[in-house]
Scaffold this motif. Structure first.
Motif, PDB file in Angstrom:
ATOM      1  N   MET A   1      -2.807   3.448   3.119  1.00  0.00           N
ATOM      2  CA  MET A   1      -2.565   3.782   4.497  1.00  0.00           C
ATOM      3  C   MET A   1      -2.252   2.537   5.320  1.00  0.00           C
ATOM      4  SD  MET A   1      -2.215   6.103   6.701  1.00  0.00           S
ATOM      5  CE  MET A   1      -2.908   7.563   5.955  1.00  0.00           C
ATOM      6  N   ALA A   2      -2.956   1.439   5.051  1.00  0.00           N
ATOM      7  CA  ALA A   2      -2.693   0.210   5.789  1.00  0.00           C
ATOM      8  C   ALA A   2      -1.272  -0.278   5.535  1.00  0.00           C
ATOM      9  CB  ALA A   2      -3.709  -0.864   5.400  1.00  0.00           C
ATOM     10  N   ARG A   3      -0.803  -0.165   4.280  1.00  0.00           N
ATOM     11  CA  ARG A   3       0.557  -0.597   3.956  1.00  0.00           C
ATOM     12  C   ARG A   3       1.579   0.288   4.662  1.00  0.00           C
ATOM     13  NH1 ARG A   3      -2.383  -0.247  -0.648  1.00  0.00           N
ATOM     14  NH2 ARG A   3      -2.939  -2.189  -1.668  1.00  0.00           N
ATOM     15  N   PHE A   4       1.294   1.595   4.745  1.00  0.00           N
ATOM     16  CA  PHE A   4       2.215   2.500   5.404  1.00  0.00           C
ATOM     17  C   PHE A   4       2.341   2.146   6.878  1.00  0.00           C
ATOM     18  CE2 PHE A   4       3.114   6.511   7.617  1.00  0.00           C
ATOM     19  CZ  PHE A   4       4.325   6.808   7.021  1.00  0.00           C
ATOM     20  N   ARG A   5       1.223   1.826   7.522  1.00  0.00           N
ATOM     21  CA  ARG A   5       1.269   1.464   8.934  1.00  0.00           C
ATOM     22  C   ARG A   5       2.042   0.181   9.148  1.00  0.00           C
ATOM     23  NH1 ARG A   5      -5.070   2.918  10.149  1.00  0.00           N
ATOM     24  NH2 ARG A   5      -4.773   5.174  10.407  1.00  0.00           N
ATOM     25  N   CYS A   6       1.851  -0.777   8.225  1.00  0.00           N
ATOM     26  CA  CYS A   6       2.612  -2.031   8.327  1.00  0.00           C
ATOM     27  C   CYS A   6       4.107  -1.759   8.223  1.00  0.00           C
ATOM     28  CB  CYS A   6       2.184  -2.995   7.216  1.00  0.00           C
ATOM     29  SG  CYS A   6       0.543  -3.702   7.433  1.00  0.00           S
ATOM     30  N   ALA A   7       4.475  -0.879   7.276  1.00  0.00           N
ATOM     31  CA  ALA A   7       5.889  -0.556   7.107  1.00  0.00           C
ATOM     32  C   ALA A   7       6.454   0.109   8.347  1.00  0.00           C
ATOM     33  CB  ALA A   7       6.055   0.368   5.893  1.00  0.00           C
ATOM     34  N   ARG A   8       5.692   1.031   8.940  1.00  0.00           N
ATOM     35  CA  ARG A   8       6.174   1.719  10.122  1.00  0.00           C
ATOM     36  C   ARG A   8       6.313   0.774  11.315  1.00  0.00           C
ATOM     37  NH1 ARG A   8       5.842   7.288  10.154  1.00  0.00           N
ATOM     38  NH2 ARG A   8       6.963   7.053  12.113  1.00  0.00           N
ATOM     39  N   TRP A   9       5.439  -0.220  11.415  1.00  0.00           N
ATOM     40  CA  TRP A   9       5.508  -1.171  12.526  1.00  0.00           C
ATOM     41  C   TRP A   9       6.849  -1.901  12.552  1.00  0.00           C
ATOM     42  CZ3 TRP A   9       3.497  -2.290  17.001  1.00  0.00           C
ATOM     43  CH2 TRP A   9       2.212  -1.848  17.319  1.00  0.00           C
ATOM     44  N   ARG A  10       7.394  -2.156  11.370  1.00  0.00           N
ATOM     45  CA  ARG A  10       8.623  -2.931  11.309  1.00  0.00           C
ATOM     46  C   ARG A  10       9.793  -2.220  11.970  1.00  0.00           C
ATOM     47  NH1 ARG A  10      10.958  -3.657   6.850  1.00  0.00           N
ATOM     48  NH2 ARG A  10      11.846  -5.672   7.376  1.00  0.00           N
ATOM     49  N   ARG A  11       9.704  -0.919  12.114  1.00  0.00           N
ATOM     50  CA  ARG A  11      10.800  -0.161  12.692  1.00  0.00           C
ATOM     51  C   ARG A  11      10.709  -0.069  14.208  1.00  0.00           C
ATOM     52  NH1 ARG A  11      13.044   3.957   8.550  1.00  0.00           N
ATOM     53  NH2 ARG A  11      14.155   4.613  10.403  1.00  0.00           N
ATOM     54  N   ARG A  12       9.608  -0.578  14.781  1.00  0.00           N
ATOM     55  CA  ARG A  12       9.444  -0.497  16.228  1.00  0.00           C
ATOM     56  C   ARG A  12      10.192  -1.642  16.909  1.00  0.00           C
ATOM     57  NH1 ARG A  12       3.262   1.428  17.490  1.00  0.00           N
ATOM     58  NH2 ARG A  12       3.203   3.159  16.010  1.00  0.00           N
ATOM     59  N   PRO A  13      10.870  -1.345  18.005  1.00  0.00           N
ATOM     60  CA  PRO A  13      11.592  -2.400  18.726  1.00  0.00           C
ATOM     61  C   PRO A  13      10.650  -3.507  19.164  1.00  0.00           C
ATOM     62  CG  PRO A  13      12.230  -0.220  19.501  1.00  0.00           C
ATOM     63  CD  PRO A  13      11.047  -0.016  18.607  1.00  0.00           C
ATOM     64  N   GLY A  14      11.107  -4.735  19.034  1.00  0.00           N
ATOM     65  CA  GLY A  14      10.331  -5.876  19.499  1.00  0.00           C
ATOM     66  C   GLY A  14       9.253  -6.327  18.553  1.00  0.00           C
ATOM     67  N   ARG A  44      -5.135  -6.791   2.124  1.00  0.00           N
ATOM     68  CA  ARG A  44      -6.369  -7.103   1.387  1.00  0.00           C
ATOM     69  C   ARG A  44      -7.497  -7.480   2.344  1.00  0.00           C
ATOM     70  NH1 ARG A  44      -2.596  -9.175  -2.507  1.00  0.00           N
ATOM     71  NH2 ARG A  44      -2.569 -11.206  -1.470  1.00  0.00           N
ATOM     72  N   GLU A  45      -7.150  -8.193   3.412  1.00  0.00           N
ATOM     73  CA  GLU A  45      -8.144  -8.575   4.406  1.00  0.00           C
ATOM     74  C   GLU A  45      -8.739  -7.342   5.084  1.00  0.00           C
ATOM     75  OE1 GLU A  45      -8.257 -10.914   8.715  1.00  0.00           O
ATOM     76  OE2 GLU A  45      -6.605 -11.239   7.329  1.00  0.00           O
ATOM     77  N   VAL A  46      -7.856  -6.401   5.452  1.00  0.00           N
ATOM     78  CA  VAL A  46      -8.320  -5.171   6.106  1.00  0.00           C
ATOM     79  C   VAL A  46      -9.181  -4.349   5.153  1.00  0.00           C
ATOM     80  CG1 VAL A  46      -7.580  -2.970   7.086  1.00  0.00           C
ATOM     81  CG2 VAL A  46      -6.396  -5.078   7.728  1.00  0.00           C
ATOM     82  N   VAL A  47      -8.713  -4.207   3.896  1.00  0.00           N
ATOM     83  CA  VAL A  47      -9.460  -3.419   2.923  1.00  0.00           C
ATOM     84  C   VAL A  47     -10.836  -4.030   2.677  1.00  0.00           C
ATOM     85  CG1 VAL A  47      -9.543  -2.717   0.498  1.00  0.00           C
ATOM     86  CG2 VAL A  47      -7.421  -2.477   1.800  1.00  0.00           C
ATOM     87  N   ALA A  48     -10.898  -5.342   2.549  1.00  0.00           N
ATOM     88  CA  ALA A  48     -12.179  -6.010   2.328  1.00  0.00           C
ATOM     89  C   ALA A  48     -13.116  -5.811   3.514  1.00  0.00           C
ATOM     90  CB  ALA A  48     -11.950  -7.499   2.070  1.00  0.00           C
ATOM     91  N   ASN A  49     -12.546  -5.875   4.706  1.00  0.00           N
ATOM     92  CA  ASN A  49     -13.359  -5.689   5.910  1.00  0.00           C
ATOM     93  C   ASN A  49     -13.907  -4.266   5.982  1.00  0.00           C
ATOM     94  OD1 ASN A  49     -14.295  -6.656   8.609  1.00  0.00           O
ATOM     95  ND2 ASN A  49     -12.958  -5.004   9.310  1.00  0.00           N
ATOM     96  N   VAL A  50     -13.052  -3.288   5.657  1.00  0.00           N
ATOM     97  CA  VAL A  50     -13.495  -1.889   5.655  1.00  0.00           C
ATOM     98  C   VAL A  50     -14.588  -1.685   4.618  1.00  0.00           C
ATOM     99  CG1 VAL A  50     -12.807   0.469   5.143  1.00  0.00           C
ATOM    100  CG2 VAL A  50     -11.337  -0.966   6.570  1.00  0.00           C
ATOM    101  N   ALA A  51     -14.372  -2.251   3.417  1.00  0.00           N
ATOM    102  CA  ALA A  51     -15.365  -2.093   2.352  1.00  0.00           C
ATOM    103  C   ALA A  51     -16.702  -2.703   2.741  1.00  0.00           C
ATOM    104  CB  ALA A  51     -14.846  -2.730   1.069  1.00  0.00           C
TER     105      ALA A  51
END
Length: 325
Positions: A1-14, A44-51
């Motif tokens: 899910m974190a990777r999907f959000r990162c991918a979607r961010w790239r399509r946002r203007p700015g 990996r940082e986010v996943v480790a923090n969540v864990a």
């Protein structure tokens, strides 16, 4: 899910201006460039923090639970004794199996050339092209994420439609959406004959109605389902039986064929993530004989568990309802 959000961010203007971190050369989209190594490091940082914050380590230890980490493979020696690779040997009156699942391999020649969805998340760069075999929930996630990241994605499903466990309307709309996004979706493509290594990656050979065809990609990953991760557990020593598909056999109370052994999660073949938390608690209550009315509680069907969890969260497929505190 974190990777999907990162991918979607790239399509946002700015995006590039706000983040100022897209300086790599792995993938381009418009006026931004994705630094995939940096993205994975952040994931990996986010996943480790969540864990770290989601596992109730302190609560477990305060309750007297002894944690044995990095113990290696654990196996039954007899019905009430287990031992681990690191030399730990424990006896208990009751056991709960939560060993999870592992990827199902393709039984065809050249299958060693095909990775799993886990391999896809460890890549150092975004592949120019990606072949995803299997279009269940995991397969479509991999396909959609890497399409967003810039790969030319081919999604192959042997069944009549992608997302076969969902409503037909969902499958049809998602397939149309993927095709509109540039993903090549092939449903009911036939049977795989094998894989071959090529100079640029891998070739999949398949056939339907005696017509042989092939596709090539820089990387191929398979997401064709899960197997219970029971290898090495020596379940027979505890009297625990498995189903014809290899999952640990449990009843509605998540009790195995051995009365003192319970199981929960992927190892039982029940993969509904939102129901998993409740299912994980259930064998703990039942092995103590602490059902809500003094008897063992039932897991019920995973779909009904999922529906109940949505109602508790204020969401229901059967219509909106009031949120509960």
């Amino acid at each position: 899910m974190a990777r999907f959000r990162c991918a979607r961010w790239r399509r946002r203007p700015g995006y590039s201006a706000r983040r100022g971190t897209c300086t790599g050369t792995a993938s381009r989209c418009g006026d931004t460039t994705l630094d995939y190594r940096r993205l994975l490091a952040r994931v990996r940082e986010v996943v480790a923090n969540v864990a770290e914050h989601s596992v109730p380590r302190t609560e477990l230890q305060d309750a007297g639970v002894v944690l044995h980490e990095r113990a290696g493979t654990v196996r039954f020696v007899d019905p009430h004794t287990v031992e681990a690779d690191q030399g730990i040997r424990l006896t208990a009156d009751k056991f709960i199996l939560c060993a999870g699942g592992t990827n199902r391999a393709l039984p065809v020649p050249g299958a060693e050339l095909v990775g799993s969805h886990r391999d896809a998340w460890t890549l150092a760069t975004v592949p120019e092209s990606l072949l995803v075999i299997g279009a269940g929930a995991t397969g479509v996630q991999v396909a959609s994420v890497f399409a967003e990241l810039g790969s030319q994605v081919m999604l192959f499903e042997a069944g009549p439609r992608i997302l076969g466990t969902e409503d037909e309307d969902v499958s049809r709309i998602m397939a149309a959406s993927f095709r509109a996004a540039g993903i090549e979706v092939r449903e009911d493509f036939g049977r795989i004959r094998g894989f071959e290594k090529t100079a640029a990656g891998v070739r999949m050979i398949f056939a339907k109605d005696d017509a042989v065809d092939s596709v090539e990609a820089a990387l191929a990953v398979a997401a064709i389902g899960w197997l219970a991760d029971t290898a090495g557990l020596n379940l027979a020593a505890a009297g625990v039986a498995t189903t014809d598909r290899g999952y640990v056999q449990v009843d509605e109370h998540l009790r195995t064929t051995a009365p003192h052994v319970f199981a929960a999660g992927d190892i039982t073949g029940r993969h509904h993530a939102r129901a998993a938390r409740g299912a994980g608690r259930l064998p703990g209550r039942n092995q103590r004989g602490a059902g809500s009315r003094g008897h063992a509680e039932s897991a019920g069907h995973p779909d009904r568990q999922l529906h109940r969890s949505r109602i508790r969260a204020g969401r229901s497929d059967r219509g909106p309802g009031p949120s509960r505190p």
